[in-house]
Design a protein around this motif. Structure first.
Motif, PDB file in Angstrom:
ATOM      1  N   THR A 244       0.832  -1.201   0.000  1.00 59.49           N
ATOM      2  CA  THR A 244       0.000   0.000   0.000  1.00 59.49           C
ATOM      3  C   THR A 244       0.869   1.255   0.000  1.00 59.49           C
ATOM      4  OG1 THR A 244      -1.738  -1.170   1.204  1.00 59.49           O
ATOM      5  CG2 THR A 244      -1.807   1.237   1.271  1.00 59.49           C
ATOM      6  N   PHE A 245       0.460   2.233  -0.798  1.00 60.22           N
ATOM      7  CA  PHE A 245       1.150   3.516  -0.889  1.00 60.22           C
ATOM      8  C   PHE A 245       0.270   4.594  -0.262  1.00 60.22           C
ATOM      9  CE2 PHE A 245       2.763   0.891  -4.274  1.00 60.22           C
ATOM     10  CZ  PHE A 245       4.126   1.171  -4.335  1.00 60.22           C
ATOM     11  N   LEU A 246       0.842   5.355   0.669  1.00 62.16           N
ATOM     12  CA  LEU A 246       0.115   6.417   1.359  1.00 62.16           C
ATOM     13  C   LEU A 246       0.888   7.729   1.259  1.00 62.16           C
ATOM     14  CD1 LEU A 246      -0.709   4.519   4.693  1.00 62.16           C
ATOM     15  CD2 LEU A 246      -2.166   4.701   2.660  1.00 62.16           C
ATOM     16  N   ALA A 247       0.146   8.841   1.283  1.00 64.82           N
ATOM     17  CA  ALA A 247       0.781  10.169   1.244  1.00 64.82           C
ATOM     18  C   ALA A 247       0.290  11.026   2.394  1.00 64.82           C
ATOM     19  CB  ALA A 247       0.473  10.861  -0.082  1.00 64.82           C
ATOM     20  N   ASN A 248       1.108  11.996   2.758  1.00 65.03           N
ATOM     21  CA  ASN A 248       0.698  13.003   3.735  1.00 65.03           C
ATOM     22  C   ASN A 248      -0.322  13.926   3.072  1.00 65.03           C
ATOM     23  OD1 ASN A 248       1.397  16.092   4.566  1.00 65.03           O
ATOM     24  ND2 ASN A 248       1.378  14.738   6.345  1.00 65.03           N
ATOM     25  N   PRO A 249      -1.486  14.166   3.690  1.00 63.59           N
ATOM     26  CA  PRO A 249      -2.540  14.971   3.055  1.00 63.59           C
ATOM     27  C   PRO A 249      -2.099  16.372   2.646  1.00 63.59           C
ATOM     28  CG  PRO A 249      -3.412  13.808   4.959  1.00 63.59           C
ATOM     29  CD  PRO A 249      -1.920  13.622   4.989  1.00 63.59           C
ATOM     30  N   ALA A 250      -1.408  17.083   3.532  1.00 62.14           N
ATOM     31  CA  ALA A 250      -0.998  18.450   3.227  1.00 62.14           C
ATOM     32  C   ALA A 250      -0.022  18.478   2.052  1.00 62.14           C
ATOM     33  CB  ALA A 250      -0.370  19.104   4.456  1.00 62.14           C
ATOM     34  N   LYS A 251       0.914  17.546   2.056  1.00 67.14           N
ATOM     35  CA  LYS A 251       1.898  17.499   0.973  1.00 67.14           C
ATOM     36  C   LYS A 251       1.229  17.152  -0.354  1.00 67.14           C
ATOM     37  CE  LYS A 251       6.364  17.939   0.219  1.00 67.14           C
ATOM     38  NZ  LYS A 251       7.171  19.060   0.720  1.00 67.14           N
ATOM     39  N   TRP A 252       0.302  16.211  -0.301  1.00 65.24           N
ATOM     40  CA  TRP A 252      -0.384  15.787  -1.515  1.00 65.24           C
ATOM     41  C   TRP A 252      -1.226  16.932  -2.097  1.00 65.24           C
ATOM     42  CZ3 TRP A 252      -0.194  12.267  -5.143  1.00 65.24           C
ATOM     43  CH2 TRP A 252      -1.304  12.024  -5.953  1.00 65.24           C
ATOM     44  N   GLU A 253      -1.974  17.616  -1.241  1.00 67.23           N
ATOM     45  CA  GLU A 253      -2.843  18.691  -1.719  1.00 67.23           C
ATOM     46  C   GLU A 253      -2.050  19.871  -2.253  1.00 67.23           C
ATOM     47  OE1 GLU A 253      -6.007  18.574  -2.309  1.00 67.23           O
ATOM     48  OE2 GLU A 253      -5.920  16.491  -1.621  1.00 67.23           O
ATOM     49  N   ALA A 254      -0.815  20.029  -1.785  1.00 65.72           N
ATOM     50  CA  ALA A 254       0.023  21.137  -2.259  1.00 65.72           C
ATOM     51  C   ALA A 254       0.591  20.889  -3.652  1.00 65.72           C
ATOM     52  CB  ALA A 254       1.166  21.383  -1.275  1.00 65.72           C
TER      53      ALA A 254
END
Length: 339
Positions: A244-254
């Motif tokens: 599974t690949f996950l991202a930090n929400p703030a980093k992704w939205e930026a």
């Protein structure tokens, strides 16, 4: 004009040029987005990682870069979900079982006995709208962004003696993880857990008669072919795990939409390359290293039936888990493994 005036102008011109260059360099640096990406794999997939990093850099014209970290370099793998939620890491590549205490669906999406029996089946399951919705919701509640899945490979049985049925195992002690052990117990098969580094000694001294650990290449790497050569495809879980690949929400939205697409495409390529590398490794084991057999179809179907206790234990953890198990049950019925 005297020499002093010329020199002064030259120096001022050089300083102005240097300042302008520095400003441009600073601007270029500011426009470059760098993402801290952490995997649970070690150096064995470095060529795959290099391809991934190069793709992201080239596709973005250098404006998006991956800072790549191997297993254990910055954060322990079982801390990935927490680290990406807090922003310590930007993207993680792990296994749902690592964070099952934090994310209710972790164990299910990682792989339960009997859940799927081919890569195509697993991809169809996780690609469904219902499953995608469950995954997105669960990981959003854990303050992360679900980016996608990767697929492992073989996860079957290695024994000293040939196996023609599950009944053959009732007089043998098999190394298994807890969920698999619960299924084998249904058939009266004795089990014990040993970590990977103890499998060679356990097999060679008779502490265990077999192991369910991985595919041919994993057994060969552990030199277990020196102690046991009978490899039995159980059709219990293939691929034996998912990633599974996950991202930090703030980093992704930026990220810009372009960067999001590049990253999504790069991760899909990275995941496929790992799966293909695992497949090639298993297929590349020298002929004669193992003797291969397959459990009877009826026995493999019985494994899915026996696994229902494990499935329902996970379903009881939350309404969302129940929804995911319901998807697995519907699929198993469609595949003919459950009535």
């Amino acid at each position: 004009m005297n020499f002093t005036t010329i020199t002064r102008r030259a120096v001022l011109g050089a300083m102005t040029g240097a300042l302008a260059f520095g400003a441009m360099a600073t601007a270029a640096s500011a426009e470059t987005v760098r993402l801290r990406f952490h995997t649970f794999y070690g150096t064995e997939i470095d060529p795959i990682a290099d391809k991934f990093k190069d793709y992201v850099k080239e596709a973005s014209g250098g404006s998006l870069r991956i800072q790549y970290f191997r297993g254990g370099e910055l954060v322990a793998s079982d801390q990935f979900a927490d680290a990406v939620a807090k922003g310590t890491l930007d993207i993680v590549h792990g296994h749902g079982g690592y964070w099952s205490g934090q994310v209710d669906i972790g164990n299910i999406e990682a792989g339960l006995p009997g859940a799927w029996t081919s890569v195509e089946e697993a991809k169809a399951l996780f690609g469904s709208d219902e499953m995608q919705s469950i995954l997105t919701e669960a990981y959003a509640e854990a303050d992360t962004v679900f980016l996608g899945k990767g697929y492992g490979h073989n996860y079957d049985l290695l024994t000293k003696e040939p196996v023609t049925s599950l009944a053959d195992l009732q007089t043998r002690k098999i190394r298994a993880t807890s969920n698999v052990a619960k299924v084998l117990d249904h058939f009266g098969i004795p089990t014990v857990y040993l970590p990977a580094q103890e499998l060679y000694i356990g097999m060679s001294t008779g502490v265990i008669d077999g192991a369910i650990y991985g595919g041919p290449v994993e057994y060969e790497q552990l030199k277990l072919h020196e102690t046991a050569t009978h490899y039995t495809f159980m059709n219990m879980l293939m691929p034996g795990w998912t990633e599974t690949f996950l991202a930090n929400p703030a980093k992704w939205e930026a990220l810009s939409d372009e960067h999001k697409q590049i990253l999504s495409d790069g991760i899909a390529m990275f995941a496929d390359d790992i799966h293909n590398w695992l497949a090639e490794g298993n297929e590349g084991v020298a002929e004669g290293t193992f003797e291969y057999a397959t459990l009877p179809e009826a026995d493999s179907a019985e494994i899915t039936v026996a696994a229902q206790g494990v499935w329902q234990e996970e379903a009881a953890r939350s309404a969302r888990n129940q929804a995911m198990i319901d998807v697995l049950i519907a699929n198993a019925k469609a595949q003919g493994r459950l009535q």
